[in-house]
Design an enzyme around this catalytic site. Structure first.
Site, short mmCIF file in Angstrom:
data_model
loop_
_atom_site.label_atom_id
_atom_site.label_comp_id
_atom_site.label_asym_id
_atom_site.label_seq_id
_atom_site.Cartn_x
_atom_site.Cartn_y
_atom_site.Cartn_z
N PHE A 114 0.84 -1.20 0.00
CA PHE A 114 0.00 0.00 0.00
C PHE A 114 0.87 1.26 0.00
O PHE A 114 1.77 1.39 0.81
CB PHE A 114 -0.91 -0.01 1.24
CG PHE A 114 -1.74 1.24 1.35
CD1 PHE A 114 -2.67 1.56 0.37
CD2 PHE A 114 -1.57 2.11 2.43
CE1 PHE A 114 -3.42 2.72 0.47
CE2 PHE A 114 -2.32 3.26 2.53
CZ PHE A 114 -3.25 3.58 1.54
N GLN A 115 0.60 2.14 -0.92
CA GLN A 115 1.33 3.40 -1.08
C GLN A 115 2.83 3.21 -1.26
O GLN A 115 3.63 4.01 -0.81
CB GLN A 115 1.03 4.36 0.09
CG GLN A 115 -0.43 4.78 0.08
CD GLN A 115 -0.73 5.98 0.94
OE1 GLN A 115 -0.13 6.18 1.98
NE2 GLN A 115 -1.68 6.79 0.50
N MET A 124 1.52 32.90 -23.11
CA MET A 124 2.74 32.46 -23.78
C MET A 124 2.42 31.44 -24.87
O MET A 124 3.00 31.44 -25.95
CB MET A 124 3.71 31.87 -22.75
CG MET A 124 5.08 31.56 -23.28
SD MET A 124 5.84 32.95 -24.09
CE MET A 124 6.77 33.69 -22.77
C1 LIG Z 1 8.99 30.95 -20.69
C2 LIG Z 1 10.47 30.97 -20.51
C3 LIG Z 1 11.25 31.79 -21.30
C4 LIG Z 1 12.62 31.87 -21.11
N1 LIG Z 1 13.35 32.78 -21.82
C5 LIG Z 1 14.64 33.02 -21.49
C6 LIG Z 1 15.38 34.09 -22.09
O1 LIG Z 1 14.90 34.82 -22.94
N2 LIG Z 1 16.65 34.30 -21.67
C7 LIG Z 1 17.24 33.53 -20.70
O2 LIG Z 1 18.36 33.78 -20.34
N3 LIG Z 1 16.57 32.50 -20.15
C8 LIG Z 1 15.29 32.24 -20.51
N4 LIG Z 1 14.61 31.23 -19.88
C9 LIG Z 1 15.31 30.41 -18.89
C10 LIG Z 1 16.09 29.25 -19.51
O3 LIG Z 1 15.20 28.21 -19.80
C11 LIG Z 1 17.20 28.75 -18.57
O4 LIG Z 1 16.65 28.38 -17.35
C12 LIG Z 1 18.25 29.78 -18.27
O5 LIG Z 1 18.63 30.46 -19.45
C13 LIG Z 1 19.47 29.13 -17.66
O6 LIG Z 1 20.20 30.09 -17.00
P1 LIG Z 1 21.74 29.91 -16.69
O7 LIG Z 1 22.50 29.66 -17.93
O8 LIG Z 1 22.10 31.07 -15.87
O9 LIG Z 1 21.85 28.54 -15.93
P2 LIG Z 1 21.45 28.01 -14.49
O10 LIG Z 1 20.41 26.99 -14.68
O11 LIG Z 1 21.24 29.06 -13.51
O12 LIG Z 1 22.78 27.19 -14.21
C14 LIG Z 1 23.82 27.71 -13.50
C15 LIG Z 1 25.16 27.27 -14.06
O13 LIG Z 1 26.14 27.76 -13.16
C16 LIG Z 1 26.87 26.69 -12.60
N5 LIG Z 1 27.06 26.99 -11.18
C17 LIG Z 1 26.19 26.87 -10.17
N6 LIG Z 1 26.73 27.30 -9.02
C18 LIG Z 1 28.00 27.68 -9.31
C19 LIG Z 1 29.06 28.20 -8.55
N7 LIG Z 1 28.94 28.44 -7.24
N8 LIG Z 1 30.23 28.46 -9.17
C20 LIG Z 1 30.38 28.23 -10.51
N9 LIG Z 1 29.39 27.75 -11.28
C21 LIG Z 1 28.20 27.48 -10.69
C22 LIG Z 1 26.07 25.44 -12.83
O14 LIG Z 1 26.91 24.32 -12.92
C23 LIG Z 1 25.34 25.77 -14.13
O15 LIG Z 1 26.14 25.44 -15.24
C24 LIG Z 1 13.24 31.09 -20.10
C25 LIG Z 1 12.47 30.23 -19.34
C26 LIG Z 1 11.09 30.17 -19.51
C27 LIG Z 1 10.29 29.28 -18.63
C1 LIG Z 2 3.03 22.75 -15.48
C2 LIG Z 2 3.13 23.37 -16.82
N1 LIG Z 2 2.25 23.02 -17.80
C3 LIG Z 2 2.31 23.61 -19.03
C4 LIG Z 2 3.27 24.55 -19.30
C5 LIG Z 2 3.35 25.21 -20.68
N2 LIG Z 2 3.08 26.64 -20.57
C6 LIG Z 2 4.06 27.57 -20.53
S1 LIG Z 2 3.49 29.12 -20.34
C7 LIG Z 2 1.89 28.58 -20.31
C8 LIG Z 2 0.76 29.55 -20.15
C9 LIG Z 2 0.76 30.27 -18.87
O1 LIG Z 2 -0.41 31.02 -18.81
P1 LIG Z 2 -0.62 32.11 -17.67
O2 LIG Z 2 -0.26 31.54 -16.37
O3 LIG Z 2 -2.00 32.67 -17.80
O4 LIG Z 2 0.48 33.19 -18.01
P2 LIG Z 2 0.57 34.23 -19.24
O5 LIG Z 2 1.46 33.63 -20.26
O6 LIG Z 2 -0.81 34.45 -19.75
O7 LIG Z 2 1.16 35.44 -18.63
C10 LIG Z 2 1.83 27.20 -20.47
C11 LIG Z 2 0.59 26.42 -20.53
C12 LIG Z 2 4.19 24.86 -18.26
N3 LIG Z 2 5.18 25.73 -18.44
N4 LIG Z 2 4.06 24.29 -17.04
#
Ligand SMILES: Cc1cc2nc3c(=O)[nH]c(=O)nc-3n(C[C@H](O)[C@H](O)[C@H](O)COP(=O)(O)OP(=O)(O)OC[C@H]3O[C@@H](n4cnc5c(N)ncnc54)[C@H](O)[C@@H]3O)c2cc1C
Ligand SMILES: Cc1ncc(C[n+]2csc(CCOP(=O)(O)OP(=O)(O)O)c2C)c(N)n1
Ligand SMILES: [Mg+2]
Lengths: 163, 577
Positions: free
Chosen positions: B112-113, B480
């Site tokens: 269970f679980q 988005m």
């Molecule tokens: C809707 C959406 C849109 C996005 N659009 C963008 C965008 O336009 N531009 C953008 O930049 N991102 C964007 N992101 C985020 C993107 O997906 C990544 O999460 C992000 O770019 C990663 O950032 P980072 O390279 O700083 O890495 P992180 O994930 O922050 O990784 C950190 C790095 O540093 C290293 N590190 C950690 N601690 C230390 C330490 N103490 N010393 C040395 N090294 C260390 C790790 O090993 C790793 O390589 C978006 C995300 C979403 C959800």
């Molecule tokens: C758990 C999860 N499901 C689906 C997605 C894909 N996704 C990225 S942005 C987005 C829409 C978010 O809508 P809302 O919260 O209304 O934000 P808005 O873009 O309108 O500012 C979705 C469905 C995700 N990022 N995370």
């Protein structure tokens, strides 16, 4: 490029799953994987054969090293090394064939390790190429079963992979 | 001291300095909950969904730098926690998650679980453990904290079968003072030769860019980074995870880079001859098409994780080490150098950058009829800029608008899920931050879709009197998603309309909070002021924003930095001019 990598890893439950999972999750190729505890029972030694371009192999080695359970790692392909694989082959050894199969085993310096009225089981150790060659040489219709260990590897010279 | 397994779990956490645990009880952790009940040092926060426990622990960790701790039961409790664990893993957040497990004799029997949570989480934890003997608890917990917080941080899960915490089995307890593991030795300092090589390139560079990420925040190296920027005068850009490392008001800061980054940041990357990457991992949202990424640049990369280096982009000078000591050494070597960075070249480089900056890529059409989401964030900044302020976010357009329009001056103030992009993160993460800093102002910017993924936590906020300020940028769409459908699917809005919305203000009130609905741009600032003035209350601001606003600039997935789309508004304006 084909690489043969030796890994010393903590002999803990889940350690093997971590390595296998890593290859699956990151889409790396894995050709063979052998593992057994070492003379130090807290450590296991793994030999794995993989292939990929330079960039992928570099990532594989880094990602393996990143696993917390991995203690030490050596890409044997980087230096002179020896590879050995164990194979056991069960063949039909009916009257007319017994002599020929025995001769073949001798040529390859293989041992016959089990005998029945109608079969031999042959044991053969060597580089994978040698095992392949043996299988080529055995008449296909006699093959019943083949089991291979996957290669083990060790570097040449006096230095060993240890803690 | 003789303790039971359950007491050892709790005592070890106390000895580790844990202040808070976010959790949810169930059969497999009842012994531990009983031990928690009988002590006063650790505060347990009862969430309403295990996902929120992990996000709250994560938010706490991001804001404080200390590891967050969550405790959940076996089976469904553990699986509910997985999203939060994966979220923390992708952003390298130190966290320890304790899960209950069925008693050891039952493991593997589909009891269970029962769920194989170490198996399920293996690909999304830094490491995990299944404890099999009461004697192993203390050391395993000490190891878990050590692994979670050192090197590249990350979540560690400990699965604890119920029989191991049996209150009737008592053993002597001692918490290990120091952990040393033969298989895990994280690097601290960077190699001096590599640092010198990096400096060689830096003093020769004509068009350098410092590109930094979450690593600078995680490694508490903002001070050191600021020094480097000071000493070199190089332009600096941050990833989404790196915002706040250099104050946004610093002239040398080019804004965020990447998919929704600024024109100046992306163009500077594209034209650069030297990229100095620090604690950033060349994510695809940042690089765009790899083949056209920084075509003219050599790359220096500082990262504590060797696997981050040359993973996506070939690096010329790798430096493995913690950012803090590496930057310190780098600045030292730079200062001792006779040759300084090329001032004339740098001046010319800055002139080009100012040209890109003059485009004002973030400009949006003002409106006095409808609240523009950009305006909502700008106004938020106006009202909160003098406060001790933390902003968490959910995922979507609102997240990008916040990243673009809220200028973060300090590290650890911008808290969002970047790598996994987890909708539902914002509210529970804000709870963790508020718990850590009870006196600070903690706000969460969210969307009407995202907030509904963990909205049950409004109850937790009532119970623990967390005076969060929730700013819902309500566009009625999964904005988005809708944006991509508008741009890449000819406007076929397949299932991105968020129908049947509740009256959010009323909903907040049924949970005992203050609800507001704001529709008129003219009312926004006053409404914010009123809301932020309510020091002890959670205020849920349902801000109705322009339903079809898009996030610009934008680089389409798979395109290069020089192929940015500007907003149609900006393009039209430029044509007029
Ligand atoms: C809707 C959406 C849109 C996005 N659009 C963008 C965008 O336009 N531009 C953008 O930049 N991102 C964007 N992101 C985020 C993107 O997906 C990544 O999460 C992000 O770019 C990663 O950032 P980072 O390279 O700083 O890495 P992180 O994930 O922050 O990784 C950190 C790095 O540093 C290293 N590190 C950690 N601690 C230390 C330490 N103490 N010393 C040395 N090294 C260390 C790790 O090993 C790793 O390589 C978006 C995300 C979403 C959800
Ligand atoms: C758990 C999860 N499901 C689906 C997605 C894909 N996704 C990225 S942005 C987005 C829409 C978010 O809508 P809302 O919260 O209304 O934000 P808005 O873009 O309108 O500012 C979705 C469905 C995700 N990022 N995370
Ligand atoms: Mg929306």
């Amino acid at each position: 490029m084909r690489h043969i990598i030796s890994v010393l890893i903590e002999n803990e439950s889940g350690a093997l799953a971590r390595v296998a999972g890593l290859f699956a999750a990151r889409g790396y190729n894995i050709e063979s994987l052998t593992v057994a505890p070492t003379e130090d029972p807290t450590l296991s030694r793994m030999t794995l054969v993989t292939y990929g371009d330079e960039r992928i192999i570099e990532q594989i080695i880094k990602q393996l090293n990143k696993l917390i359970d991995v203690v030490k790692l050596l890409d044997l392909s980087e230096g002179p090394h020896i590879e050995r694989e164990l194979m056991m082959v069960k063949v039909k050894a009916e009257k007319g064939m017994r002599e020929e199969l025995k001769r073949l085993a001798d040529i390859f310096r293989a041992n016959i390790i089990d005998v029945t009225a109608t079969s031999y089981t042959i044991e053969l150790t060597g580089h994978g190429h040698k095992l392949d060659a043996f299988l080529q040489a055995v008449p296909e219709e006699t093959l019943i079963e083949v089991v291979r260990s996957g290669p083990l590897g060790i570097s040449r010279g006096a230095k060993g992979l240890g803690l | 001291m003789e303790l039971s397994g359950a007491e050892i779990v709790v005592q070890a956490l106390i000895d580790e300095g844990v202040e808070y645990i976010w959790g949810y009880p169930g059969g497999a952790v009842l012994h531990i909950y009983d031990a928690l009940f009988q002590q006063k040092k650790i505060r347990h926060i009862l969430v309403r969904h295990e996902q929120a426990a992990t996000h709250a622990a994560d938010g706490y960790a991001r804001a404080t730098g200390k590891p967050g701790v969550a405790l959940v039961t076996s089976g469904p409790g553990a699986t509910n926690a997985v999203t939060g664990i994966a979220t923390a893993y992708m952003d390298s957040i130190p966290m320890v998650v304790l899960t209950g497990q069925v008693p050891t004799p039952f493991i593997g029997s589909d009891a269970f679980q029962e769920v194989d949570i170490t198996g399920i989480t293996r690909p999304c934890v830094k490491h995990n453990f299944l404890i099999k003997r009461v004697e192993d608890i203390a050391e395993t917990i000490a190891k878990a904290f050590y692994i979670a917080t050192t090197g590249r941080p990350g979540p560690v899960l400990i699965d604890i079968p119920k029989d191991v915490t049996d209150p009737n089995v008592r053993i002597p307890y001692e918490y290990p003072r120091k952990i040393s593991m033969r298989s895990y030795k994280p690097v601290e300092k960077g190699h001096p030769k590599q640092i010198r090589k990096a400096v060689d390139l830096m003093v020769k560079a004509q068009r350098p860019v410092i590109y930094t990420g979450g690593g600078v925040i995680l490694g508490d190296a903002s001070e050191e980074l600021r020094k480097l920027v000071e000493v070199t005068g190089f332009p600096v850009t941050h990833t989404l995870m790196g915002l706040g490392a250099v104050p946004a008001s610093d002239k040398r800061f080019l804004g965020m880079l990447g998919m929704h980054g600024t024109y100046e940041a992306n163009m500077a990357m594209h034209e650069s001859d030297l990229i100095i990457a620090i604690g950033a991992r060349f994510d695809d949202r940042v690089t765009g098409k790899l083949a056209s990424f920084c075509p003219h640049a050599q790359v220096i990369h500082v990262d504590v994780d060797p696997a981050s280096i040359s993973k996506n982009v070939k690096v010329d000078v790798p430096i493995v080490g913690q950012v803090k000591p590496v930057l310190r050494d780098m600045v030292k070597v730079l200062k001792e150098r006779k040759t300084k960075p090329d001032a004339a070249a740098l001046k010319a480089w800055w002139q080009r950058i100012e040209g890109w900056r003059a485009v004002e890529c973030l400009k949006y059409p003002p409106s006095d009829k409808v609240i523009k989401p950009q305006f909502a964030i700008e106004t938020l900044y106006k009202v909160t800029r003098r406060r001790d302020f933390y902003l968490t976010s959910d995922v979507g357009q609102h997240q990008m608008f916040a990243a673009q329009f809220y200028p973060f001056e300090k590290p650890r103030r911008w808290i969002n899920s970047g790598g996994l992009g987890t909708m539902g993160f914002g509210l529970p993460a804000a709870m963790g931050v508020q718990q850590a800093f009870p006196k600070a102002t903690v706000a969460c910017v969210t969307g009407e879709a995202s907030i509904q993924m963990c909205i049950q936590e409004l109850a937790t906020c009532s119970q623990y009197k967390l005076p969060l300020k929730i700013i819902l940028l309500n566009n009625g769409y999964m904005g988005m998603v809708r944006q991509w459908q508008e741009l890449f699917y000819e406007g076929r809005y397949s299932h991105s309309y968020v129908d049947a919305l509740p009256d959010f203000a009323a909903l907040a009130e049924t949970y005992g909070h203050v609800g507001m609905t704001i529709e008129d741009p003219g009312d926004l600032e006053a409404a914010y002021k009123e809301a932020f003035g309510m020091k002890d209350r959670l205020v849920f601001m349902n801000v109705l924003v322009d339903p079809e606003e898009n996030v610009y600039p934008m680089i389409e997935a798979g395109k290069g930095h020089h192929e940015m789309h500007m907003s149609p508004y900006l393009t039209a304006e430029r044509e007029l001019a």
